[in-house]
Write an enzyme that holds these catalytic residues in place. Structure first.
Site, mmCIF file in Angstrom:
data_model
loop_
_atom_site.group_PDB
_atom_site.id
_atom_site.type_symbol
_atom_site.label_atom_id
_atom_site.label_comp_id
_atom_site.label_asym_id
_atom_site.label_seq_id
_atom_site.Cartn_x
_atom_site.Cartn_y
_atom_site.Cartn_z
ATOM 1 N N HIS A 188 0.832 -1.203 0.000
ATOM 2 C CA HIS A 188 0.000 0.000 0.000
ATOM 3 C C HIS A 188 0.866 1.252 0.000
ATOM 4 O O HIS A 188 0.500 2.279 -0.577
ATOM 5 C CB HIS A 188 -0.921 0.000 1.216
ATOM 6 N N GLU A 431 -11.584 -9.464 -24.101
ATOM 7 C CA GLU A 431 -10.421 -9.843 -23.293
ATOM 8 C C GLU A 431 -10.221 -11.345 -23.206
ATOM 9 O O GLU A 431 -9.438 -11.831 -22.382
ATOM 10 C CB GLU A 431 -10.517 -9.224 -21.896
ATOM 11 N N ASP A 455 -5.897 -9.023 -19.616
ATOM 12 C CA ASP A 455 -6.438 -10.386 -19.584
ATOM 13 C C ASP A 455 -6.300 -11.076 -20.933
ATOM 14 O O ASP A 455 -6.094 -12.294 -20.991
ATOM 15 C CB ASP A 455 -7.908 -10.368 -19.150
ATOM 16 N N CYS A 502 -8.336 -0.365 -23.662
ATOM 17 C CA CYS A 502 -8.320 0.227 -22.329
ATOM 18 C C CYS A 502 -7.351 -0.484 -21.393
ATOM 19 O O CYS A 502 -7.205 -0.101 -20.236
ATOM 20 C CB CYS A 502 -9.717 0.242 -21.711
#
Length: 554
Positions: A188, A431, A455, A502
């Site tokens: 994080h 995808e 993907d 995208c």
């Protein structure tokens, strides 16, 4: 001169003085106690105070780095309520008749080690979260102050490790960069660093050297190449200063491209859009002059909640995005959880191969009540702007037919209730190889295609993109992937619809001209990539480039 290597979190050059951020780590002693109930009470009181501190950190992070990145502090609050963690602390207190500080320290070490022993890099990164929580509790129990952000001149922060709570408390105006000896690129803290936009390195190898000996020394962080130079030689410093000046010059050049249309030298217009995770990212979209939003990842609305978001909550978010973009296209992807994106409250069964399992549209079609709630919110919000809906992980015509049935059901319900709604464009993500191979058929049923290259590459090459051991085999430039993109674009145009990209590959500057030559109509990328791609578009003659590629046989 000292030269150290680290893993890059964010690129760029930072030149300044080293400031070692030493942790005021409490020395925890094991003390025998007679009143276990009192120690447990002290522990719970410390937990309540820790939650209050974390809530304050959440609110601060929310303003500075957005809702998605601030969510870690909500997660930390939830971890404080973890039954296994709390049971361990209480059992150690009562079973060994010891003080709460010692019980927390022991539990923290045990749980952190448990995460570190896992194979998954993401889960290994959670060890830092457990340590952060445990150290906070120990500090409160010991009556120590929480400290604060660094004061003084802007500096390069050097630390053994930085917990997310420490990172967000730093005064960003006084941080040129940070370098840590530990930490992963999936932590994080790394995510927060990217959002803050400062050069950063993790897992930096400085050998046996005591980092405090570097405090106050002049240094350079090369975030692009993963280098940390302390007291650099004059020639090295001169070279890095020149690179820093060049980077500044390039950024200033990009600024001059704002307001220009995305049109090639031979007149081909490209839709150049931005990918975002939540409404907090809209400022970056506007700052970088994106022509619209090509991918709004609606799953983050679910991932940031502890329970299913209501129709009204979703409606307000979609409405805000549509109104803010003021007539520009906003493509919102429907719920895409599963695989590496999990929501506990969905109570998904454990799967041996989640990337191939119940995810994305498969969840929506098997849990229509969740899907219809989102569709209602999207249709209602489409009244307020140019919203388009995009469905992920489509593999066949049957899925599209079922989606259309559910959309009609929702429209009928809204008609009955007298609730106004729009008629947004509806497209699908390509995808999977299956979707590519029947893209000629799919194109007749939808308004647009958006190719999810992450993907698509994974499924085409049969490689788990989360497995770092396969990095050398994962090739997003593989001829098979590029040929599939071409096939999808050709089939889309034959059916009279547009096709875009995208996925991460859309932001690969080395392929921008190739995509233009393929006839790709839209590129949706991270906001920071908008202007660099615009520069290439404005400088490219697509027809000439296509001819050169054909002649060279590439």
């Amino acid at each position: 001169m000292y030269e150290f290597n680290g893993k890059s979190v964010f690129g760029g050059i930072a030149i300044g003085t080293v400031k070692v951020l030493a942790k005021n780590k409490s020395l925890v002693k094991r003390l025998h106690i007679e009143d276990s109930e009192n120690e447990i009470r002290r522990y719970h009181e410390a937990g309540l105070q820790a939650k209050e501190e974390l809530q304050q950190l959440y609110e601060k992070a929310l303003k500075e780095v957005g809702e998605t990145n601030a969510a870690i502090f909500e997660i930390h609050q939830m971890m404080l309520e973890d039954d296994d963690y709390n049971d361990s602390v209480e059992n150690i207190i009562t079973g060994q008749s010891v003080n709460a500080e010692y019980a927390v320290a022991t539990t923290g070490e045990n749980f952190a080690q448990m995460f570190l022993d896992m194979d998954d890099d993401y889960m290994r990164g959670r060890a830092a979260d457990v340590k952060d929580i445990s150290e906070r509790l120990i500090r409160i129990l010991s009556g120590e102050s929480s400290g604060g952000s660094e004061s003084g001149e802007a500096a390069i922060i050097l630390a053994v490790d930085l917990a997310p709570s420490e990172t967000v408390q730093l005064d960003k105006d006084k941080v040129l960069s940070f370098v840590t000896l530990q930490g992963s690129t999936n932590s994080h803290t790394a995510i927060l660093a990217r959002t803050m936009g400062i050069p950063a390195l993790v897992s930096t190898d400085i050998g046996e050297m005591d980092i405090t000996s570097l405090d106050g020394k002049k240094a350079v962080v090369d975030g692009t190449n993963g280098k940390f130079y302390v007291e650099p030689e004059p020639d090295v410093l001169e070279e890095l200063q020149a690179r820093q000046a060049k980077e500044t010059e390039v950024k200033e050049l990009y600024e001059t491209l704002k307001g220009k249309e995305n049109v090639t030298l031979d007149g081909k217009k490209i839709m150049l859009y931005a990918n975002i995770g939540n409404i907090k990212d809209l400022a970056h979209v506007m700052k970088n002059d994106a022509g619209g939003i090509g991918l709004f990842r609606s799953e983050f609305i679910y991932l940031e909640k502890q329970d299913y978001p209501t129709e009204e909550e979703q409606f307000q978010i979609y409405k805000t995005v549509a109104q803010t973009m003021a007539g520009k296209r906003v493509i919102i992807r429907t719920l895409d959880i599963g695989a590496d994106k999990q929501c506990d409250y969905f109570h998904m069964d454990r799967e041996e191969n989640p990337a191939m399992g119940v995810r994305a549209i498969r969840i929506c079609l098997t849990r229509p009540e969740i899907f219809k709630t989102q569709l209602r919110a999207l249709l209602r919000a489409s009244v307020y702007g140019k919203i388009a809906i995009m469905y992920p992980m489509i593999t066949g015509l049957k899925e599209i037919a079922r989606i259309k049935e559910l959309v009609k059901e929702v429209q009928g319900e809204l008609d009955t209730e007298g609730v106004p709604y729009g008629t947004p464009e509806q497209g699908i993500m390509i995808e999977t190889p299956a979707a590519v191979m029947i893209s000629d058929l799919l194109a007749k049923e939808v308004d647009f295609f958006s190719i999810g290259t992450n993907d698509l590459t994974q499924y085409t090459l049969a490689i788990d993109r989360q497995n770092e051991k396969l990095d050398d085999f994962y090739d997003s430039h593989h001829p098979a992937v590029l040929r599939m993109i071409q096939m999808v674009v050709d089939n889309a145009h034959a059916a009279g619809i547009w096709a875009g990209i995208c996925g991460e590959l859309g932001a690969d500057l080395s392929l921008t001209r190739d995509f233009l030559a393929m006839g790709v109509d839209e590129l949706s990328v991270s906001p920071a990539k908008i202007l660099p791609i615009r520069k290439i578009i404005l400088e490219t003659n697509v027809e000439e480039y296509a001819k050169l590629k054909e002649e060279s046989g590439s």
